[in-house]
Design an enzyme around this catalytic site. Structure first.
Site, mmCIF file in Angstrom:
data_model
loop_
_atom_site.group_PDB
_atom_site.id
_atom_site.type_symbol
_atom_site.label_atom_id
_atom_site.label_comp_id
_atom_site.label_asym_id
_atom_site.label_seq_id
_atom_site.Cartn_x
_atom_site.Cartn_y
_atom_site.Cartn_z
ATOM 1 N N GLU A 1 34.583 106.881 49.479
ATOM 2 C CA GLU A 1 35.411 105.754 49.021
ATOM 3 C C GLU A 1 36.290 106.177 47.845
ATOM 4 O O GLU A 1 37.467 105.814 47.773
ATOM 5 C CB GLU A 1 34.527 104.576 48.612
ATOM 6 C CG GLU A 1 33.767 103.949 49.757
ATOM 7 C CD GLU A 1 34.660 103.577 50.931
ATOM 8 O OE1 GLU A 1 34.206 103.728 52.070
ATOM 9 O OE2 GLU A 1 35.822 103.171 50.714
ATOM 10 N N HIS B 1 33.960 97.879 62.591
ATOM 11 C CA HIS B 1 35.379 98.153 62.809
ATOM 12 C C HIS B 1 35.923 97.424 64.027
ATOM 13 O O HIS B 1 37.115 97.114 64.095
ATOM 14 C CB HIS B 1 35.582 99.653 62.938
ATOM 15 C CG HIS B 1 35.163 100.408 61.726
ATOM 16 N ND1 HIS B 1 33.834 100.472 61.329
ATOM 17 C CD2 HIS B 1 35.847 101.084 60.797
ATOM 18 C CE1 HIS B 1 33.755 101.167 60.222
ATOM 19 N NE2 HIS B 1 34.948 101.547 59.868
HETATM 20 C C1 LIG Z 1 32.788 104.215 54.699
HETATM 21 C C2 LIG Z 1 33.636 103.658 55.480
HETATM 22 C C3 LIG Z 1 34.750 102.812 54.944
HETATM 23 SE SE1 LIG Z 1 36.504 103.534 55.344
HETATM 24 C C4 LIG Z 1 33.506 103.741 56.980
HETATM 25 O O1 LIG Z 1 33.741 102.728 57.631
HETATM 26 N N1 LIG Z 1 33.180 104.890 57.605
HETATM 27 C C5 LIG Z 1 32.972 106.203 56.973
HETATM 28 C C6 LIG Z 1 32.526 107.116 58.072
HETATM 29 C C7 LIG Z 1 32.659 106.402 59.368
HETATM 30 C C8 LIG Z 1 32.961 104.924 59.058
HETATM 31 C C9 LIG Z 1 31.779 104.035 59.448
HETATM 32 O O2 LIG Z 1 31.000 103.680 58.565
HETATM 33 O O3 LIG Z 1 31.671 103.745 60.659
HETATM 34 ZN ZN LIG Z 2 37.142 105.496 54.565
#
Ligand SMILES: C=C(C[SeH])C(=O)N1CCC[C@H]1C(=O)O
Ligand SMILES: [Zn+2]
Length: 599
Positions: A351, A480
């Protein structure tokens, strides 16, 4: 361009960037208030502000379209106009845009406030993803408990957002077509500025897949030894609930029993962090110290005043870690429900890498305040983590006693890193393979879930612990997917971060590929090396003012995304796994799954 034309264009952009920054600041503040405190009132405020901002963006967009910018020769000026000529979601009719923002906010609310009941004590029903469920998946070695948590989480999230998703897809595609893209997949791909980008990703995956298959076979063997052949087969997909993570996207949490040389060095420093009284703030101060040690920028005071680094007790919020740029060159924040463990120490570096990028490009015109491509933004913090998580560095900051670098220690270190980085690749790929299918219409809502599991099996070689059906909506159990955050950025990041790491290590004279006596690439630590930091800074300060291929060239001397960096980093592990799997005659790959997905 006549001098006069250029002046006029520059003044036009000057005004546009100023307004763009002010409206983005307003929009981001309203988004932060809601994300940090999920109340109906904050949602209403956020929706009002987004409507107001959309009206401004639409009017600005009309002025840009009337401006004769296409025949301006100055590439930097034309690039700004080109970016301003893409309106984004605000292109939707006002009522559609409100509906769109509300659907995503509602899905985020459902996901972020979801609670399930404890496996052992069914009357205790206040378990949230962070920290409770994440910690159970990390620590529990009871397949029945893991199965229960895995199923209940999906009931409390995916199932609840299932009815909202088709409308989200429809509005995403409508917005894309109003921006002259065929669908939302094409709209997302525009940020990678390469017509053959999907083919580039597929080629990278084909180069990286053999290493994944070796690691998958080895881990399946260790799981079979632990849980028995009735739970983990010799040649089938791995049941998804046993891998230490809610989505099986990283497997680091089963390293304690899967590690090749148990008892030898195991660079997981969670225990030491707890023993030494680490807390959220000290975790972020450790990350900041690394960035400043290589001549990058410390976090501004406002960062420490306004960030939320621990889960508050008195309100609901979006715990999923995020970094925020408020577009005023001063206000940058992180929101993270930090726990004291190694995973969260690495996430803090991740982060802070975003904030470092914000800080380095803060003097760019506002329209260029982005990563060279979204994958670059995800890579910055991870590049630092590759150095920060070496046994030698962990020893230097007193989190590890044994920093031996004999073969067994090296294999353990690389294996742990592989459970984080190699494992992640097929997951990241299938996340947007599925969404590309959905946005392009190859997959419709009547087979969302079974297409998801076909892809999970094809790419990850995992299977659900229980039969699934189209009554379920397992994609909706991943942040996501419900938060409208594109995911191919992470696949790109996990490839380019090793290219960056290698270039910075050579610059720091920590690694020399020509010298057989040099440290191995995975032992390199650029801590305190300003030459490496300056090389990274040269790329970061560009923002998105140049195509990412130029940014790549600034660090690595060449313009392409390549699997070579990752493959070179993991070479010792690749050789070891291949030999080990041959010795045990392990079945490489997997046969079709036993678990069904019922249409
Ligand atoms: C840490 C974050 C915020 Se941009 C994240 O969503 N990541 C970081 C690695 C992959 C992805 C997830 O958790 O799915
Ligand atoms: Zn990130």
């Amino acid at each position: 361009d006549s001098e006069q034309d250029l002046q006029r264009a520059k003044q036009f952009l000057e005004q546009l960037n100023k307004e763009y920054g002010e409206w983005n600041n307003k929009y981001t503040l309203a988004n932060w208030e809601y994300a940090a405190n999920l109340t109906e009132e904050n949602l209403a405020k956020k929706l009002n502000v987004s409507a107001e901002v959309a009206r401004y963006f639409k009017s600005a967009w009309e002025k840009v379209n009337e401006y004769p910018w296409k025949d301006i020769k100055d590439s930097g000026i034309r690039r700004q106009f080109k970016k301003f000529s893409v309106l984004g979601r605000s292109a939707l009719p006002e009522d559609r845009y409100q509906e769109y923002e509300k659907i995503i906010s509602d899905m985020e609310n459902i996901y972020s406030t979801a609670k399930i009941c404890d496996y052992k004590n069914r009357s205790k029903c206040d378990l949230a993803l962070e920290p409770e469920l994440t910690e159970i998946l990390m620590k529990s070695r009871d397949p029945e408990e893991l199965k229960y948590i895995w199923v209940e989480w999906r009931k409390a999230t995916g199932e609840k957002v299932k009815s909202l998703y088709p409308k989200y897809v429809e509005l995403s595609n409508l917005a894309a077509t109003l921006n002259n893209f065929s669908d939302n997949a094409a709209y997302w791909l525009k940020d990678y500025e390469a017509d053959d980008f999907p083919e580039q990703i597929e080629a990278l995956w084909q180069q990286l897949k053999p290493l994944y298959l070796q690691l998958h076979a080895y881990v399946r063997r260790e799981l079979r030894k632990k849980y028995g052949e009735n739970v983990v087969s010799k040649d089938g997909p791995i049941p998804a609930h046993l891998l230490g993570n809610m989505w099986a996207q990283t497997w680091t949490n089963i390293a304690d029993f899967a590690i090749p040389y148990p008892g030898k060095q195991m660079p997981d420093v969670t225990h030491a962090m707890i023993k030494q009284g680490y807390n959220a703030t000290t975790i972020f101060r450790v990350a900041e110290d690394f960035f400043t040690s290589i001549n990058l920028t410390a976090m501004p005071d406002l960062f420490w005043q306004r960030s939320v680094l621990e889960k508050p007790k008195d309100r609901e919020l979006i715990c999923h870690a995020s970094a925020w740029d408020f577009y005023d060159g001063k206000d940058f924040r992180i929101k993270q429900c930090t726990r004291v463990n190694m995973e969260d120490l690495l996430t803090a570096h991740h982060e802070m890498g975003h904030v470092e990028y914000y800080l380095q490009y803060r003097n760019q015109p506002n329209v260029f305040k982005e990563g060279a491509n979204p994958g670059f933004h995800e890579a910055v913090g991870d590049v630092i983590s590759l150095s920060a998580s070496t046994p030698s560095h962990l020893k230097a900051i007193k989190l590890l006693d044994d920093d031996s670098t004999d073969t067994e220690a090296n294999i353990n270190h690389l294996f742990l890193k592989g459970l984080e980085k190699i494992v992640f690749l097929p997951f990241a790929y299938m996340m947007d393979k599925w969404r590309w299918n959905v946005f392009q219409g190859q997959v419709t809502s009547d087979n969302y879930n079974c297409n998801w599991w076909d892809l999970a099996e094809e790419f990850q070689g995992i299977e659900p612990p229980v039969d699934r059906s189209e009554d379920d909506f397992d994609p909706g159990a991943k942040y996501h997917i419900i938060a409208d955050v594109e995911y191919m950025r992470y696949f790109v990041s996990f490839v380019v971060q090793f290219q960056f790491h290698k270039a910075l290590c050579v610059e720091a004279k920590q690694y020399d590929p020509q010298n057989p006596n040099s440290k191995l690439l995975h032992e390199c630590d650029i801590y305190n090396n300003t030459a490496a930091g300056n090389l990274l800074k040269n790329m970061l300060e560009l923002g998105s003012s140049k195509p990412w291929q130029d940014a790549m060239e600034r660090i690595t001397g060449q313009k392409n995304m390549e699997s070579a960096g990752l493959l070179e980093y993991f070479k010792p592990l690749t050789d070891w796994l291949t030999a080990e799997n041959k010795k045990t005659d392990e079945y490489i790959g997997w046969k079709p799954r036993a678990r069904q997905c019922v249409q």
